[in-house]
Write a protein that holds these residues in place. Structure first.
Motif, PDB file in Angstrom:
ATOM      1  N   THR A   7       0.803  -1.069   0.113  1.00  0.00           N
ATOM      2  CA  THR A   7      -0.010   0.116  -0.030  1.00  0.00           C
ATOM      3  C   THR A   7       0.954   1.304  -0.058  1.00  0.00           C
ATOM      4  OG1 THR A   7      -1.665  -1.296   1.317  1.00  0.00           O
ATOM      5  CG2 THR A   7      -1.836   1.277   1.163  1.00  0.00           C
ATOM      6  N   HIS A  11      -3.378   5.231  -1.665  1.00  0.00           N
ATOM      7  CA  HIS A  11      -4.303   4.513  -1.339  1.00  0.00           C
ATOM      8  C   HIS A  11      -4.918   4.855   0.033  1.00  0.00           C
ATOM      9  CE1 HIS A  11      -1.892   1.128  -3.645  1.00  0.00           C
ATOM     10  NE2 HIS A  11      -2.992   1.116  -4.042  1.00  0.00           N
ATOM     11  N   ILE A  12      -4.117   5.477   1.131  1.00  0.00           N
ATOM     12  CA  ILE A  12      -4.645   5.508   2.242  1.00  0.00           C
ATOM     13  C   ILE A  12      -5.574   7.097   1.879  1.00  0.00           C
ATOM     14  CG2 ILE A  12      -4.150   6.656   4.520  1.00  0.00           C
ATOM     15  CD1 ILE A  12      -1.736   4.848   4.751  1.00  0.00           C
ATOM     16  N   ASP A  14      -7.115   7.885  -0.649  1.00  0.00           N
ATOM     17  CA  ASP A  14      -8.063   7.520  -1.479  1.00  0.00           C
ATOM     18  C   ASP A  14      -9.208   6.988  -0.466  1.00  0.00           C
ATOM     19  OD1 ASP A  14      -7.261   8.200  -3.942  1.00  0.00           O
ATOM     20  OD2 ASP A  14      -6.806   6.171  -4.450  1.00  0.00           O
ATOM     21  N   ARG A  15      -8.784   6.095   0.594  1.00  0.00           N
ATOM     22  CA  ARG A  15      -9.726   5.485   1.628  1.00  0.00           C
ATOM     23  C   ARG A  15     -10.378   6.485   2.424  1.00  0.00           C
ATOM     24  NH1 ARG A  15      -6.788   0.424   3.469  1.00  0.00           N
ATOM     25  NH2 ARG A  15      -5.490   1.055   2.044  1.00  0.00           N
ATOM     26  N   LYS A  16      -9.473   7.435   3.028  1.00  0.00           N
ATOM     27  CA  LYS A  16      -9.924   8.275   4.188  1.00  0.00           C
ATOM     28  C   LYS A  16     -10.208   9.595   3.806  1.00  0.00           C
ATOM     29  CE  LYS A  16      -6.932  10.810   6.496  1.00  0.00           C
ATOM     30  NZ  LYS A  16      -5.978  11.165   7.695  1.00  0.00           N
ATOM     31  N   ASP A 127      -3.686   6.016  10.863  1.00  0.00           N
ATOM     32  CA  ASP A 127      -3.848   5.438   9.660  1.00  0.00           C
ATOM     33  C   ASP A 127      -3.086   4.418   9.171  1.00  0.00           C
ATOM     34  OD1 ASP A 127      -6.010   7.365   9.455  1.00  0.00           O
ATOM     35  OD2 ASP A 127      -4.031   8.899   8.882  1.00  0.00           O
ATOM     36  N   LYS A 130      -3.883   1.110  10.725  1.00  0.00           N
ATOM     37  CA  LYS A 130      -5.003   0.676  10.340  1.00  0.00           C
ATOM     38  C   LYS A 130      -4.613   0.083   8.805  1.00  0.00           C
ATOM     39  CE  LYS A 130      -9.677   1.843   8.911  1.00  0.00           C
ATOM     40  NZ  LYS A 130      -9.735   0.504   8.029  1.00  0.00           N
ATOM     41  N   SER A 131      -3.883   0.781   8.129  1.00  0.00           N
ATOM     42  CA  SER A 131      -3.522   0.210   6.892  1.00  0.00           C
ATOM     43  C   SER A 131      -2.738  -1.025   6.851  1.00  0.00           C
ATOM     44  CB  SER A 131      -2.724   1.119   6.153  1.00  0.00           C
ATOM     45  OG  SER A 131      -1.769   0.665   5.104  1.00  0.00           O
ATOM     46  N   ASP A 134      -5.245  -4.026   7.836  1.00  0.00           N
ATOM     47  CA  ASP A 134      -5.947  -4.149   6.691  1.00  0.00           C
ATOM     48  C   ASP A 134      -5.054  -5.177   5.786  1.00  0.00           C
ATOM     49  OD1 ASP A 134      -7.989  -2.644   7.732  1.00  0.00           O
ATOM     50  OD2 ASP A 134      -8.055  -1.340   6.391  1.00  0.00           O
TER      51      ASP A 134
END
Ligand code: AMP
Length: 152
Positions: A7, A11-12, A14-16, A127, A130-131, A134
């Motif tokens: 990742t 990507h992070i 985009d997600r948050k 973050d 969390k990444s 995941d």
């Protein structure tokens, strides 16, 4: 996501989402503390125009300022007095490993993300954790599927 695919910061974001809470350098620490509490965050990027990074102010800077005067007048001190300049930033292309390196070496928990000189996000240590969680979950599920033939 495929197993082994690492990742990156994009990507992070985009997600948050790319929303970054900013504050002007002339604002007071009382205003900054209210922003941190309102958004339930640990740091704000200091910016005159909402795009350029002029500094960063974390809860630690407010505590330090409070400690230096026994709290007297802390609320009316300006953000520019307490903030850190020389902010370490990263681009959306940076890997999570690079971010961890920046945070570990600098001993801070926030890295503003800048693209072409403009603020496009912020990544906190929360973050990053969390990444990683995941990623591990996805890998575990893929391995489980590979071993047992069970798909999720
Ligand atoms: P933090 O761990 O992020 O709450 O911040 C700890 C200290 O490092 C505070 O003095 C912050 O102003 C400073 N700081 C936080 N993030 C950064 C950064 N990306 N670059 C430089 N200093 C930072």
């Amino acid at each position: 996501m495929e197993v082994g695919m690492s990742t990156n910061v994009a990507h992070i974001i985009d997600r948050k989402g790319g929303e970054v809470v900013t504050i002007g350098p002339a604002a007071t620490l009382a205003k900054a503390a209210a922003l941190l509490a309102e958004h339930n965050i640990g740091a704000v990027v200091v910016s005159r125009d909402g795009t350029t990074v002029d500094g960063i102010l974390s809860e630690r800077d407010i505590v330090r300022q409070f400690a230096s005067t026994d709290g007297v007048g802390t609320g009316s001190v300006s953000v520019s007095t307490a903030m850190t300049t020389g902010v370490h930033t990263a681009t959306p292309a940076a890997t999570i490993d690079e971010l961890v390196q920046i945070m570990t070496t600098g001993r801070f928990r926030h890295v503003p993300i800048v693209d072409g000189g403009a603020l496009v996000g912020i990544v906190s240590i929360g973050d990053v954790v969390k990444s990683r969680m995941d990623e591990l979950q996805t890998e575990a599920e893929s391995l489980q599927e590979y071993v047992t033939g069970t798909s999720y």
